[in-house]
Design a protein around this motif. Structure first.
Motif, PDB file in Angstrom:
ATOM      1  N   MET A   1      22.970 -15.544 -21.441  1.00  0.00           N
ATOM      2  CA  MET A   1      23.606 -14.225 -21.385  1.00  0.00           C
ATOM      3  C   MET A   1      22.765 -13.282 -20.530  1.00  0.00           C
ATOM      4  N   ASN A   2      23.440 -12.457 -19.747  1.00  0.00           N
ATOM      5  CA  ASN A   2      22.775 -11.506 -18.859  1.00  0.00           C
ATOM      6  C   ASN A   2      22.562 -10.187 -19.594  1.00  0.00           C
ATOM      7  N   MET A   3      21.312  -9.915 -19.981  1.00  0.00           N
ATOM      8  CA  MET A   3      21.013  -8.715 -20.759  1.00  0.00           C
ATOM      9  C   MET A   3      21.208  -7.450 -19.920  1.00  0.00           C
ATOM     10  N   GLU A   4      20.979  -7.546 -18.625  1.00  0.00           N
ATOM     11  CA  GLU A   4      21.195  -6.374 -17.775  1.00  0.00           C
ATOM     12  C   GLU A   4      22.658  -5.943 -17.807  1.00  0.00           C
ATOM     13  N   PHE A   5      23.561  -6.930 -17.798  1.00  0.00           N
ATOM     14  CA  PHE A   5      24.989  -6.611 -17.894  1.00  0.00           C
ATOM     15  C   PHE A   5      25.299  -5.951 -19.237  1.00  0.00           C
ATOM     16  N   VAL A   6      24.725  -6.490 -20.308  1.00  0.00           N
ATOM     17  CA  VAL A   6      24.955  -5.926 -21.641  1.00  0.00           C
ATOM     18  C   VAL A   6      24.533  -4.466 -21.674  1.00  0.00           C
ATOM     19  N   LEU A   7      23.342  -4.169 -21.162  1.00  0.00           N
ATOM     20  CA  LEU A   7      22.832  -2.795 -21.193  1.00  0.00           C
ATOM     21  C   LEU A   7      23.674  -1.861 -20.329  1.00  0.00           C
ATOM     22  N   ARG A   8      24.107  -2.351 -19.171  1.00  0.00           N
ATOM     23  CA  ARG A   8      24.965  -1.525 -18.307  1.00  0.00           C
ATOM     24  C   ARG A   8      26.280  -1.194 -18.999  1.00  0.00           C
ATOM     25  N   GLU A   9      26.848  -2.196 -19.668  1.00  0.00           N
ATOM     26  CA  GLU A   9      28.126  -1.972 -20.353  1.00  0.00           C
ATOM     27  C   GLU A   9      27.956  -1.005 -21.520  1.00  0.00           C
ATOM     28  N   VAL A  10      26.874  -1.138 -22.259  1.00  0.00           N
ATOM     29  CA  VAL A  10      26.608  -0.224 -23.376  1.00  0.00           C
ATOM     30  C   VAL A  10      26.423   1.199 -22.853  1.00  0.00           C
ATOM     31  N   ASP A  11      25.657   1.345 -21.769  1.00  0.00           N
ATOM     32  CA  ASP A  11      25.457   2.676 -21.182  1.00  0.00           C
ATOM     33  C   ASP A  11      26.788   3.275 -20.736  1.00  0.00           C
ATOM     34  N   ARG A  12      27.661   2.444 -20.145  1.00  0.00           N
ATOM     35  CA  ARG A  12      28.971   2.938 -19.698  1.00  0.00           C
ATOM     36  C   ARG A  12      29.788   3.447 -20.883  1.00  0.00           C
ATOM     37  N   LEU A  13      29.771   2.696 -21.974  1.00  0.00           N
ATOM     38  CA  LEU A  13      30.546   3.103 -23.155  1.00  0.00           C
ATOM     39  C   LEU A  13      30.002   4.388 -23.757  1.00  0.00           C
ATOM     40  N   TYR A  14      28.672   4.510 -23.809  1.00  0.00           N
ATOM     41  CA  TYR A  14      28.082   5.756 -24.304  1.00  0.00           C
ATOM     42  C   TYR A  14      28.464   6.929 -23.400  1.00  0.00           C
ATOM     43  N   ASP A  15      28.404   6.703 -22.079  1.00  0.00           N
ATOM     44  CA  ASP A  15      28.746   7.768 -21.134  1.00  0.00           C
ATOM     45  C   ASP A  15      30.192   8.229 -21.317  1.00  0.00           C
ATOM     46  N   GLU A  16      31.054   7.302 -21.745  1.00  0.00           N
ATOM     47  CA  GLU A  16      32.463   7.626 -21.967  1.00  0.00           C
ATOM     48  C   GLU A  16      32.726   8.080 -23.406  1.00  0.00           C
ATOM     49  N   ASN A  17      31.647   8.352 -24.142  1.00  0.00           N
ATOM     50  CA  ASN A  17      31.744   8.807 -25.536  1.00  0.00           C
ATOM     51  C   ASN A  17      32.475   7.797 -26.422  1.00  0.00           C
ATOM     52  N   LYS A  18      32.222   6.510 -26.164  1.00  0.00           N
ATOM     53  CA  LYS A  18      32.839   5.436 -26.943  1.00  0.00           C
ATOM     54  C   LYS A  18      31.752   4.684 -27.720  1.00  0.00           C
ATOM     55  N   ALA A  19      31.060   5.412 -28.582  1.00  0.00           N
ATOM     56  CA  ALA A  19      29.920   4.831 -29.296  1.00  0.00           C
ATOM     57  C   ALA A  19      30.343   3.665 -30.183  1.00  0.00           C
ATOM     58  N   LYS A  20      31.472   3.796 -30.890  1.00  0.00           N
ATOM     59  CA  LYS A  20      31.920   2.712 -31.776  1.00  0.00           C
ATOM     60  C   LYS A  20      32.246   1.467 -30.976  1.00  0.00           C
ATOM     61  N   ASP A  21      32.831   1.638 -29.792  1.00  0.00           N
ATOM     62  CA  ASP A  21      33.107   0.488 -28.928  1.00  0.00           C
ATOM     63  C   ASP A  21      31.805  -0.178 -28.490  1.00  0.00           C
ATOM     64  N   ALA A  22      30.759   0.629 -28.299  1.00  0.00           N
ATOM     65  CA  ALA A  22      29.458   0.072 -27.929  1.00  0.00           C
ATOM     66  C   ALA A  22      28.915  -0.817 -29.046  1.00  0.00           C
ATOM     67  N   GLU A  23      29.072  -0.360 -30.302  1.00  0.00           N
ATOM     68  CA  GLU A  23      28.620  -1.181 -31.433  1.00  0.00           C
ATOM     69  C   GLU A  23      29.391  -2.497 -31.478  1.00  0.00           C
ATOM     70  N   ILE A  24      30.706  -2.445 -31.320  1.00  0.00           N
ATOM     71  CA  ILE A  24      31.533  -3.654 -31.346  1.00  0.00           C
ATOM     72  C   ILE A  24      31.107  -4.612 -30.235  1.00  0.00           C
ATOM     73  N   PHE A  25      30.875  -4.059 -29.055  1.00  0.00           N
ATOM     74  CA  PHE A  25      30.447  -4.889 -27.921  1.00  0.00           C
ATOM     75  C   PHE A  25      29.088  -5.534 -28.189  1.00  0.00           C
ATOM     76  N   LEU A  26      28.150  -4.763 -28.757  1.00  0.00           N
ATOM     77  CA  LEU A  26      26.826  -5.314 -29.060  1.00  0.00           C
ATOM     78  C   LEU A  26      26.915  -6.426 -30.101  1.00  0.00           C
ATOM     79  N   ARG A  27      27.732  -6.239 -31.126  1.00  0.00           N
ATOM     80  CA  ARG A  27      27.893  -7.268 -32.157  1.00  0.00           C
ATOM     81  C   ARG A  27      28.498  -8.541 -31.565  1.00  0.00           C
ATOM     82  N   LYS A  28      29.481  -8.397 -30.685  1.00  0.00           N
ATOM     83  CA  LYS A  28      30.098  -9.546 -30.022  1.00  0.00           C
ATOM     84  C   LYS A  28      29.071 -10.265 -29.140  1.00  0.00           C
ATOM     85  N   SER A  29      28.288  -9.476 -28.402  1.00  0.00           N
ATOM     86  CA  SER A  29      27.264 -10.061 -27.528  1.00  0.00           C
ATOM     87  C   SER A  29      26.191 -10.780 -28.340  1.00  0.00           C
ATOM     88  N   LEU A  30      25.847 -10.237 -29.518  1.00  0.00           N
ATOM     89  CA  LEU A  30      24.860 -10.869 -30.391  1.00  0.00           C
ATOM     90  C   LEU A  30      25.347 -12.236 -30.851  1.00  0.00           C
TER      91      LEU A  30
END
Length: 251
Positions: A1-30
């Motif tokens: 898994m590409n951790m840089e991609f994960v972090l970029r996607e999480v940052d994008r979701l936070y920037d879009e005020n989608k914090a809950k989506d960021a949690e879901i994405f992190l759990r899926k990536s885990l």
């Protein structure tokens, strides 16, 4: 898994005020990282989740994630490494947010020992540790010690010309000065922080911490309407990005 991609996607979701989506994405990536047996990435994702649950004030999820991160670090024999120290640092931040100050200090001590042993004195990881450790000193009313840690952090981030971290450090200095009832100093630090954040169009929990410090200074000056508007601006940003968490309640 590409951790840089994960972090970029999480940052994008936070920037879009989608914090809950960021949690879901992190759990899926885990889950995916566990299936791939990529335990280094697992640990990095768990550290991201610790930060998320600390911000949202979800106590049970936070404690479970901290324990899972320790178990993961032990399983892959990372004890004593910089990655292990970073896990300890994130755990210390989590315990501090829950008021578990004895546990928090223990983990800060261990992280600081490893960082000072293995990192350059100018490393940004050290600046992050000093910034966060200062908040524990604030909690225990050691305001002079808190400022000392923050000035160490400020020197590092300025040498690295890291704009966001400079803003965060000024915000923390502002709140330390408020707690020490040094309101003129606090107002100066808060204005510097707010200027840095606004220059970069960064409106997050750290920006709201600077607003909080400024609001308290305005209150002390009996400029009540301005203080109220400042607190309300911070509350709106926190609610839109992280929900009505403990920071929202304080504001």
């Amino acid at each position: 898994m590409n951790m840089e991609f994960v972090l970029r996607e999480v940052d994008r979701l936070y920037d879009e005020n989608k914090a809950k989506d960021a949690e879901i994405f992190l759990r899926k990536s885990l889950m995916e990282a566990k299936e791939e047996e990529d335990y280094g990435v697992c640990l990095q994702i768990l550290n991201e989740l610790i930060g998320y649950y600390r911000q949202t004030s979800e106590k049970e999820e936070l404690l479970m994630t901290i324990q899972e991160s320790f178990d993961m670090a032990d399983a892959v024999h990372l004890n004593g490494t910089v990655m292990y120290a970073t896990t300890r640092l994130n755990a210390a931040n989590g315990y501090r947010s829950l008021g578990m100050l004895k546990q928090s200090r223990q983990h800060y001590d261990e992280a600081e020992e490893i960082y000072q042993r293995d990192l350059s004195p100018k490393d940004m990881l050290l600046a992050g540790l000093y910034n966060n450790r200062s908040l524990l000193e604030q909690e225990e009313q050691n305001y002079q010690k808190a400022e000392e840690y923050l000035l160490k952090a400020l020197q590092i981030v300025q040498e690295n010309q890291s704009g966001f971290e400079i803003a965060v450090t000024y915000a923390n200095l502002a709140n330390t000065a408020v707690l020490g009832k040094e309101f003129e100093k606090a107002k100066d630090y808060a204005k510097k922080a707010i200027l840095c954040f606004e220059k970069r169009k960064l409106y997050d929990a750290h920006y709201c911490a600077a607003l909080s410090a400024l609001g308290l200074c305005l209150y002390e000056e009996e400029r009540y309407d301005e203080a109220l508007r400042t607190f309300e601006e911070g509350m709106m940003i926190v609610e839109n990005t992280m929900g009505q968490n403990s920071q929202y309640e304080r504001l």
